[in-house]
Scaffold this active site. Structure first.
Site, PDB file in Angstrom:
ATOM      1  N   GLU A  24       1.071  -0.809  -0.514  1.00 32.89           N
ATOM      2  CA  GLU A  24      -0.435   0.266  -0.285  1.00 32.89           C
ATOM      3  C   GLU A  24       0.789   1.031   0.028  1.00 32.89           C
ATOM      4  O   GLU A  24       0.185   1.922  -0.820  1.00 32.89           O
ATOM      5  CB  GLU A  24      -0.938   0.311   1.229  1.00 32.89           C
ATOM      6  CG  GLU A  24      -1.943  -1.320   1.159  1.00 32.89           C
ATOM      7  CD  GLU A  24      -1.532  -2.446   2.045  1.00 32.89           C
ATOM      8  OE1 GLU A  24      -2.135  -2.816   3.071  1.00 32.89           O
ATOM      9  OE2 GLU A  24       0.160  -2.673   1.716  1.00 32.89           O
ATOM     10  N   CYS A  29      -1.892  -3.535   6.965  1.00 33.90           N
ATOM     11  CA  CYS A  29      -1.941  -3.786   8.766  1.00 33.90           C
ATOM     12  C   CYS A  29      -1.663  -2.036   9.858  1.00 33.90           C
ATOM     13  O   CYS A  29      -2.106  -1.272   8.827  1.00 33.90           O
ATOM     14  CB  CYS A  29      -0.565  -3.395   9.076  1.00 33.90           C
ATOM     15  SG  CYS A  29       0.727  -2.255   8.678  1.00 33.90           S
ATOM     16  N   TRP A  60      19.888 -39.900 -12.303  1.00 35.25           N
ATOM     17  CA  TRP A  60      19.245 -39.251 -11.343  1.00 35.25           C
ATOM     18  C   TRP A  60      17.468 -40.472 -11.668  1.00 35.25           C
ATOM     19  O   TRP A  60      17.022 -40.306 -12.994  1.00 35.25           O
ATOM     20  CB  TRP A  60      18.972 -37.893 -12.410  1.00 35.25           C
ATOM     21  CG  TRP A  60      19.638 -37.600 -11.417  1.00 35.25           C
ATOM     22  CD1 TRP A  60      21.356 -37.011 -13.048  1.00 35.25           C
ATOM     23  CD2 TRP A  60      19.888 -36.563 -10.915  1.00 35.25           C
ATOM     24  NE1 TRP A  60      21.384 -36.081 -11.924  1.00 35.25           N
ATOM     25  CE2 TRP A  60      21.023 -35.412 -10.860  1.00 35.25           C
ATOM     26  CE3 TRP A  60      19.144 -36.436  -9.720  1.00 35.25           C
ATOM     27  CZ2 TRP A  60      21.701 -34.230 -10.129  1.00 35.25           C
ATOM     28  CZ3 TRP A  60      18.977 -35.779  -8.761  1.00 35.25           C
ATOM     29  CH2 TRP A  60      21.266 -34.791  -8.986  1.00 35.25           C
TER      30      TRP A  60
END
Length: 357
Positions: free
Chosen positions: A52, A75, A170
């Site tokens: 904000e 907040c 792998w």
């Protein structure tokens, strides 16, 4: 444009900081005036301006009469930065539309209430579920009062992660491994057991300049980790050990600045460990193995999400290494059942993603 459209734009902005805001949530903000976006911003990293504030500071026009869209409640308390609601009130913004309240009890509802008292129109709840998914670890941390836990492994179709000679490279293909590496950048911490360190000597980093490396957590009851292990390359590491820890190795690790969580007993208790990580404000943990470690989390039903890569190969053999060990369940009815399951084909591999609750 609709409110949903503008809020979706805040989601896109928020995701730009994926992995960089921990332990804060990802937040994006857009300011609209006369059906036109006049500014935007997002929370770039922990300690920096909130979304904000970024949007307000970036704006080149007068904010009087404008609408602020944000995916999470602004907040109302001071932390690393001043309260966002104070700046919003002073700015001239007349309306704030956010998707959901903040689950943090220091904030929840107070930010909206303060805006209302200042005469600012507010709206909450549009795309609420989407907003919670965006910051699923953040919400889970406050709702369950422990870190959000995900497990990840790659196995053969018969559930093996290594042969009887410990060969594991792998099992999954290169694209799967690249995807798996990207996950490390999304979680605040990554956890493995000492056997994985000894077998693979991993560095556990994201291997990307654009992604922040997670905190590495190593479970090592007797503290036998070699001092030259790649995972010890920097100080962002926590070793979890017990009263059986090798005293000489412990002194050497303390000397190079390694952090510890040490159990007074001879066993690492997973639930207690998560409580300790919560105290350190670690919101999320990606558990990568090995089989015993993953099994211990499953036995305690302390997992929230899974990423399982299945490769179309069969290894076989009772001496080969299983992806999940531990005690297991006695009845199928007691097995952990996944919800909201997504399947993703990656070349010949199949990735299964899902939640446990």
């Amino acid at each position: 444009m609709t409110d949903q459209f503008y809020l979706n734009q805040t989601f896109k902005l928020a995701k730009k900081a994926l992995g960089h805001t921990n332990p804060n949530p990802m937040v994006g903000a857009i300011i609209v005036k006369n059906d036109k976006i006049i500014s935007n911003g997002f929370h770039k990293k922990f300690g920096s301006y909130h979304a904000e504030v970024e949007a307000i500071k970036n704006c080149k026009e007068k904010l009087t009469g404008s609408t602020l869209y944000v995916n999470l409640e602004p907040c109302s308390h001071s932390g690393k930065t001043p309260p966002c609601v104070d700046l919003i009130i002073r700015s001239g913004i007349k309306k704030v539309i956010c998707s959901t309240l903040d689950p943090n009890p220091k904030v929840s509802g107070e930010g909206i209430e303060k805006l209302k008292k200042a005469g600012i129109t507010t709206s909450i709840g549009i795309l609420e579920e989407e907003a919670k998914i965006l910051n699923e670890a953040f919400f889970s941390f406050f709702e369950k009062e422990r870190p959000f836990v995900a497990i990840k492994f790659a196995s053969s179709l018969d559930g093996k992660i290594a042969t009887k000679t410990q060969d594991s490279k792998w099992i999954s293909n290169q694209k799967s491994r690249k995807f798996a590496l990207s996950l490390r950048g999304e979680y605040q911490s990554i956890l493995i057991g000492i056997n994985t360190v000894l077998a693979d000597n991993p560095n556990l980093g994201t291997k990307s300049k654009n992604k922040k490396n997670p905190t590495r957590i190593i479970l090592d009851s007797t503290l036998k980790i070699p001092l030259k292990s790649d995972v010890l390359r920097d100080k962002n590491i926590i070793i979890v050990t017990t009263n059986k820890a090798d005293a000489k190795n412990e002194k050497a690790l303390i000397k190079i600045g390694i952090d510890f969580i040490k159990f007074k007993s001879d066993k690492i208790i997973i639930r207690t460990l998560l409580n300790e990580l919560k105290k350190r404000n670690i919101l999320s943990v990606l558990v990568e193995g090995g089989g015993e470690v993953i099994g211990s989390f499953i036995d305690e039903k302390l997992i929230d999400k899974v990423y399982i890569f299945h490769s179309p190969i069969l290894i076989g053999g009772k001496e080969s290494v299983s992806a999940i060990s531990g005690k297991g369940v006695e009845k199928i009815a007691d097995a952990i059942k996944l919800k909201n399951v997504i399947y993703k084909k990656i070349d010949r591999d199949l990735l299964t993603m899902g939640y446990t609750n």
